[in-house]
Scaffold this motif. Sequence first.
Motif, PDB file in Angstrom:
ATOM      1  N   PHE A   1       0.825  -1.206   0.000  1.00 34.02           N
ATOM      2  CA  PHE A   1       0.000   0.000   0.000  1.00 34.02           C
ATOM      3  C   PHE A   1       0.862   1.259   0.000  1.00 34.02           C
ATOM      4  N   VAL A   2       1.889   1.283   0.850  1.00 35.41           N
ATOM      5  CA  VAL A   2       2.725   2.481   0.960  1.00 35.41           C
ATOM      6  C   VAL A   2       3.482   2.744  -0.333  1.00 35.41           C
ATOM      7  N   VAL A   3       4.001   1.699  -0.960  1.00 35.31           N
ATOM      8  CA  VAL A   3       4.812   1.876  -2.163  1.00 35.31           C
ATOM      9  C   VAL A   3       3.963   1.919  -3.428  1.00 35.31           C
ATOM     10  N   GLY A   4       2.968   1.043  -3.520  1.00 34.83           N
ATOM     11  CA  GLY A   4       2.196   0.934  -4.756  1.00 34.83           C
ATOM     12  C   GLY A   4       0.839   1.572  -4.742  1.00 34.83           C
ATOM     13  N   GLY A   5       0.250   1.774  -3.557  1.00 33.50           N
ATOM     14  CA  GLY A   5      -1.059   2.376  -3.449  1.00 33.50           C
ATOM     15  C   GLY A   5      -2.183   1.446  -3.889  1.00 33.50           C
ATOM     16  N   MET A   6      -3.367   2.013  -4.042  1.00 33.40           N
ATOM     17  CA  MET A   6      -4.564   1.281  -4.473  1.00 33.40           C
ATOM     18  C   MET A   6      -5.108   1.920  -5.736  1.00 33.40           C
ATOM     19  N   VAL A   7      -5.654   1.092  -6.604  1.00 36.80           N
ATOM     20  CA  VAL A   7      -6.263   1.590  -7.842  1.00 36.80           C
ATOM     21  C   VAL A   7      -7.739   1.853  -7.587  1.00 36.80           C
ATOM     22  N   SER A   8      -8.170   3.074  -7.858  1.00 37.99           N
ATOM     23  CA  SER A   8      -9.561   3.447  -7.628  1.00 37.99           C
ATOM     24  C   SER A   8     -10.439   2.958  -8.768  1.00 37.99           C
ATOM     25  N   ALA A   9     -11.748   3.149  -8.616  1.00 42.23           N
ATOM     26  CA  ALA A   9     -12.707   2.730  -9.648  1.00 42.23           C
ATOM     27  C   ALA A   9     -12.460   3.461 -10.962  1.00 42.23           C
ATOM     28  N   SER A  10     -11.891   4.665 -10.878  1.00 43.93           N
ATOM     29  CA  SER A  10     -11.623   5.449 -12.088  1.00 43.93           C
ATOM     30  C   SER A  10     -10.252   5.148 -12.684  1.00 43.93           C
ATOM     31  N   GLY A  11      -9.503   4.248 -12.041  1.00 39.34           N
ATOM     32  CA  GLY A  11      -8.193   3.871 -12.564  1.00 39.34           C
ATOM     33  C   GLY A  11      -7.042   4.673 -12.015  1.00 39.34           C
TER      34      GLY A  11
ATOM     35  N   HIS B   1      -3.993   5.647  -5.645  1.00 44.21           N
ATOM     36  CA  HIS B   1      -3.962   6.461  -4.437  1.00 44.21           C
ATOM     37  C   HIS B   1      -3.198   5.722  -3.352  1.00 44.21           C
ATOM     38  N   GLY B   2      -2.227   6.418  -2.768  1.00 39.54           N
ATOM     39  CA  GLY B   2      -1.446   5.857  -1.682  1.00 39.54           C
ATOM     40  C   GLY B   2      -1.738   6.556  -0.378  1.00 39.54           C
TER      41      GLY B   2
ATOM     42  N   TYR C   1      -8.030   7.228   1.427  1.00 39.89           N
ATOM     43  CA  TYR C   1      -7.544   5.881   1.141  1.00 39.89           C
ATOM     44  C   TYR C   1      -6.700   5.340   2.289  1.00 39.89           C
ATOM     45  N   LEU C   2      -5.973   6.217   2.953  1.00 46.83           N
ATOM     46  CA  LEU C   2      -5.222   5.786   4.133  1.00 46.83           C
ATOM     47  C   LEU C   2      -6.178   5.346   5.230  1.00 46.83           C
ATOM     48  N   ARG C   3      -7.265   6.076   5.429  1.00 44.76           N
ATOM     49  CA  ARG C   3      -8.265   5.690   6.422  1.00 44.76           C
ATOM     50  C   ARG C   3      -8.887   4.343   6.072  1.00 44.76           C
ATOM     51  N   ARG C   4      -9.245   4.162   4.802  1.00 40.23           N
ATOM     52  CA  ARG C   4      -9.842   2.897   4.371  1.00 40.23           C
ATOM     53  C   ARG C   4      -8.876   1.734   4.559  1.00 40.23           C
ATOM     54  N   PHE C   5      -7.625   1.951   4.207  1.00 40.44           N
ATOM     55  CA  PHE C   5      -6.639   0.878   4.352  1.00 40.44           C
ATOM     56  C   PHE C   5      -6.435   0.538   5.823  1.00 40.44           C
ATOM     57  N   ARG C   6      -6.360   1.531   6.678  1.00 40.78           N
ATOM     58  CA  ARG C   6      -6.166   1.291   8.103  1.00 40.78           C
ATOM     59  C   ARG C   6      -7.347   0.498   8.676  1.00 40.78           C
TER      60      ARG C   6
ATOM     61  N   LEU D   1      -7.019  -3.016   7.509  1.00 42.39           N
ATOM     62  CA  LEU D   1      -5.919  -3.675   8.200  1.00 42.39           C
ATOM     63  C   LEU D   1      -6.348  -4.091   9.606  1.00 42.39           C
ATOM     64  N   HIS D   2      -7.096  -3.238  10.290  1.00 44.83           N
ATOM     65  CA  HIS D   2      -7.608  -3.584  11.615  1.00 44.83           C
ATOM     66  C   HIS D   2      -8.520  -4.816  11.543  1.00 44.83           C
ATOM     67  N   GLN D   3      -9.380  -4.847  10.529  1.00 44.28           N
ATOM     68  CA  GLN D   3     -10.277  -5.993  10.369  1.00 44.28           C
ATOM     69  C   GLN D   3      -9.488  -7.267  10.088  1.00 44.28           C
TER      70      GLN D   3
END
Length: 207
Positions: free
Chosen positions: A167-177, A180-181, A187-192, A195-197
């Motif tokens: 996530f930190v290096v590559g990020g996430m691809v959004s629905a629009s392509g 976001h890292g 996206y950081l909130r969503r990833f966190r 990760l907790h789950q």
Amino acid sequence: MAMGGVGEGGPESDTARQRVIEKATHLFASLGYDGTPVQMIADAAGLDIDTVTDLVGGKRELYLTVMRRHYLATQAMFNTAFTEFTPDRAGVLLVVDRFLDFYTDHPEVPELWIHRWLSDAADITGLEGLYLKPLRDSVKQAFRRAAGPGADVDMTLETIIWCVRGFVVGGMVSASGEVHGPANVEYLRRFRTYLHQLVTRSLALNE
């Protein structure tokens, strides 16, 4: 006198040495050890190769300095987290959050290790055992105190590391392509949250 006017010893020499290490860190993280010639490091630091060698040694010694420097910083982060650790879900997530925050603030650290995944600096062996294993062992020991029955602490920790580095290096691809890292707060909130789950379920932690 070498280009840059750096003499032996003293504050000026120390400042130049730190500059070389910082420039080398950035280049090793971006291009890898194998893809970074010493001349490039010297140019980035505003010095000549002879001065760089006098300050930090050759390329191998400089790489080892960079890796140890970041190992010590990572170790310090975990040590601080462990002073607040409690053997429960809150304690585990505190350590996980500190790890994520540290990598977010220092993306060069996961970048350096990802290059090693790709066989960069293959002739410099043993760093994983020297630096990664002690850190993993300390985290596993803490997490085992909180994990529920049947939890695979070893695999869970590796999964956390893979996910956070990716996530930190590559990020996430959004629905629009778009990618976001961690610089994207949402996206950081969503990833966190994810990760907790993941950690809560994988370690069978009581919520």
